[in-house]
Design a protein around this motif. Structure first.
Motif, short mmCIF file in Angstrom:
data_model
loop_
_atom_site.label_atom_id
_atom_site.label_comp_id
_atom_site.label_asym_id
_atom_site.label_seq_id
_atom_site.Cartn_x
_atom_site.Cartn_y
_atom_site.Cartn_z
N LEU A 240 1.04 -1.17 0.03
CA LEU A 240 0.01 -0.12 -0.54
C LEU A 240 0.79 1.34 -0.03
O LEU A 240 0.32 2.18 -0.93
CB LEU A 240 -1.27 -0.11 1.63
N ARG A 241 1.98 1.60 0.83
CA ARG A 241 2.83 2.33 1.22
C ARG A 241 3.00 2.97 -0.18
O ARG A 241 3.33 3.43 -1.20
CB ARG A 241 3.95 2.21 2.03
N ILE A 242 4.41 1.68 -0.81
CA ILE A 242 4.70 2.01 -2.48
C ILE A 242 3.66 2.00 -3.48
O ILE A 242 3.82 2.84 -4.17
CB ILE A 242 5.60 0.41 -2.60
N GLY A 243 2.81 1.64 -3.85
CA GLY A 243 1.35 1.59 -4.60
C GLY A 243 1.23 3.10 -4.32
O GLY A 243 0.69 3.29 -5.83
N GLU A 244 1.02 3.65 -2.71
CA GLU A 244 0.62 5.06 -3.42
C GLU A 244 1.63 5.79 -4.01
O GLU A 244 1.28 6.99 -4.06
CB GLU A 244 0.20 5.16 -1.29
N ALA A 245 2.74 5.57 -3.46
CA ALA A 245 3.46 6.90 -3.59
C ALA A 245 3.75 6.51 -5.16
O ALA A 245 3.74 7.82 -6.26
CB ALA A 245 5.00 6.01 -3.09
N THR A 246 3.82 5.70 -5.41
CA THR A 246 3.74 5.31 -7.07
C THR A 246 2.80 6.02 -8.06
O THR A 246 2.91 6.48 -9.04
CB THR A 246 3.82 3.78 -7.86
N THR A 247 2.12 5.29 -7.10
CA THR A 247 0.17 6.19 -8.42
C THR A 247 0.50 7.46 -8.03
O THR A 247 0.43 8.82 -9.40
CB THR A 247 -0.58 5.89 -7.37
N GLU A 248 1.06 8.31 -6.86
CA GLU A 248 0.90 9.78 -6.92
C GLU A 248 2.35 10.76 -8.35
O GLU A 248 1.85 11.43 -8.41
CB GLU A 248 2.16 10.28 -5.65
N VAL A 249 3.08 9.69 -8.18
CA VAL A 249 4.00 10.09 -9.37
C VAL A 249 3.62 9.95 -10.72
O VAL A 249 3.72 10.82 -11.79
CB VAL A 249 5.65 9.29 -9.45
#
Length: 467
Positions: A240-249
């Motif tokens: 979730l943490r990495i997915g959220e950051a990836t989505t923001e980019v």
């Protein structure tokens, strides 16, 4: 004779388990036991690959011997019976149980008997408490959800508290299980708005819940502790943490490729090399198992250049090697099927054309979603040398025949006997559908996991039609 040999082996095993450990590093692990009412004639232990297999004798006795250099939760399987065992290098365990009620009848002696007995209790209490039934829990309003969740986790945690009080319990295992309860609670909170909104038919953004507080907890996660990689709820939170950051980019620049952004996010957020290697290997493994080396080559080479981990490099090489028999250019067996009229048909019947194959089932939503794109593609290429073949791996013909007739699905509609265990599914290592294959005019493989009709498959079709 085999039964006598196994009994002697088990006797030796239990005597050896009580003796002092050897001076030299011992990577051997032995799992032995007796399974009552087995549903299969063999039993195996695996991690990413099969590690050992044995036949069950007439009384259900077996011995599995293998070597492994790290503590892991190994999967043991015999027919429909599947369970995990937490074991370390040098361990030996003897277990018994009735395959029909394994959780309630499981008994263990030897290495990690305490821990593995606890794991069986945990499964039972998770089921009895309702913790496994997320939909039932998530339908409640916030305050009721919190109260029920805490009550469920407390009930499931009782066997853990009993284990913690035992001075002989493995400390590393206790730390891992303690982390399980911490992160399981947080993961459930993270999922609540989406599940609650879905069940109650309201938008997730309008659900009454301390969302920002939960997101803050996720952003404050410890990301660099490799010991937590054995804790599934932690891995869920990490995703979730990495997915959220990836989505923001990607919101800022949608032209970027997801895999490239994800790679950079991991590099930014995670400092521990073991954790980086784990995350990157898992991402490549997921893509590799579904699409094969052809579609993962760039990430494979990038990963090999970034790590010195013999463990992950070895796993990666073994995964790639599995695809060698179905790599581009390889011929395939002349698989047999039946068509919608019940007549026998073979792949060789289509020789002389490119063959684009859709492996699907009537219960598969993503499969059905591809049908309009498939129909459009088939119509656009109707005058070309391309055979559009759909192969059902439904458990029985009835639902397949019904859907084909009701939807008036024309063209090549074939059925594969034995569903997932069919020759086609086994040969092409199909573990998820829809799965698309592309063969050349001679019946050789162009792509063992081709693009979907909704994707860029036209480029590939045009290229090979012109060649």
């Amino acid at each position: 004779m085999k039964t006598i040999q196994k009994i002697l082996a088990l006797s030796t095993l239990m005597a050896w388990a009580c003796s002092s450990p050897p001076q030299e590093p011992d990577y051997s692990i032995t799992i032995a036991g007796k399974i009552s009412n087995p549903g299969a004639a063999t039993i195996k232990v695996s991690l990413d690959d099969d590690l050992a297999t044995d036949s069950l004798d007439a009384d259900g006795n077996f011995v599995l011997n293998f070597e492994h250099k790290e503590t892991e939760s190994f999967m043991v399987q015999s027919g429909d019976l599947r369970f995990t065992l937490y074991l370390s290098p040098g361990d030996s365990i003897f277990l018994t149980g009735d395959a029909k009620e394994f959780g309630k009848t499981f008994k263990a002696e030897g290495s990690k008997a305490l821990e593995n007995s606890y794991l069986r209790k945990k499964i039972i209490t998770s089921n009895e408490s309702g913790l496994d039934n997320w939909m039932e829990l998530m339908k409640h309003p916030k305050d009721v959800y919190f109260a029920k969740k805490d009550s469920m986790l407390a009930l499931v945690k009782r066997p853990f508290e009993e284990l913690s009080a035992n001075p002989q319990a493995d400390q590393a295992f206790l730390e891992m299980e303690n982390a399980y309860f911490k992160y399981q609670s947080l993961f459930m909170d993270a999922m609540y708005p989406m599940y609650h909104g879905y069940i109650n038919k309201i938008h997730a953004d309008s659900v009454d819940f301390p969302v920002e507080e939960t997101k803050k907890a996720i952003r404050n996660l410890t990301l660099d502790d490799p010991k937590l990689l054995r804790v599934q709820p932690f891995l869920n939170m990490l995703d979730l943490r990495i997915g959220e950051a990836t989505t923001e980019v990607l919101k800022i620049d949608s032209t970027l490729k997801y895999e490239d952004v994800n790679w950079n996010v991991v590099d930014t957020l995670v400092k521990n090399q073991d954790v980086k290697d784990f995350l990157r290997f898992q991402a490549i493994k997921m893509n590799l198992e579904y699409r094969g080396p052809v579609h993962a080559e760039k990430d494979i080479q990038k990963f090999k250049a970034s790590t010195k981990s013999e463990k992950y490099l070895g796993k990666l090489d073994r995964l790639v090697a599995k695809w060698e028999p179905i790599s581009p250019g390889k011929p395939i067996p002349d698989f047999s099927f039946t068509d919608i009229k019940g007549q026998p048909v073979k792949i060789s019947d289509l020789k002389g054309k490119l063959v684009y194959i859709d492996i699907w089932a009537t219960w598969c939503g993503p499969c059905i979603a591809e049908h309009p794109h498939w129909d459009k593609l088939k119509a656009d290429y109707k005058d070309k040398d391309v055979a559009f073949l759909t192969v059902s791996i439904d458990d029985s013909r009835e639902p397949w025949e019904k859907m084909v007739k009701e939807k008036k699905m024309d063209g090549l509609q074939w059925f594969a006997e034995n569903a997932w265990q069919s020759e086609l599914a086994q040969h092409f290592m199909v573990n998820g559908i829809p799965r698309f294959l592309l063969l050349d005019k001679e019946g050789k493989i162009i792509d063992p996991s081709a693009d979907r009709p909704s994707g860029p498959i036209r480029e590939t079709l045009d290229k090979h039609l012109q060649s």
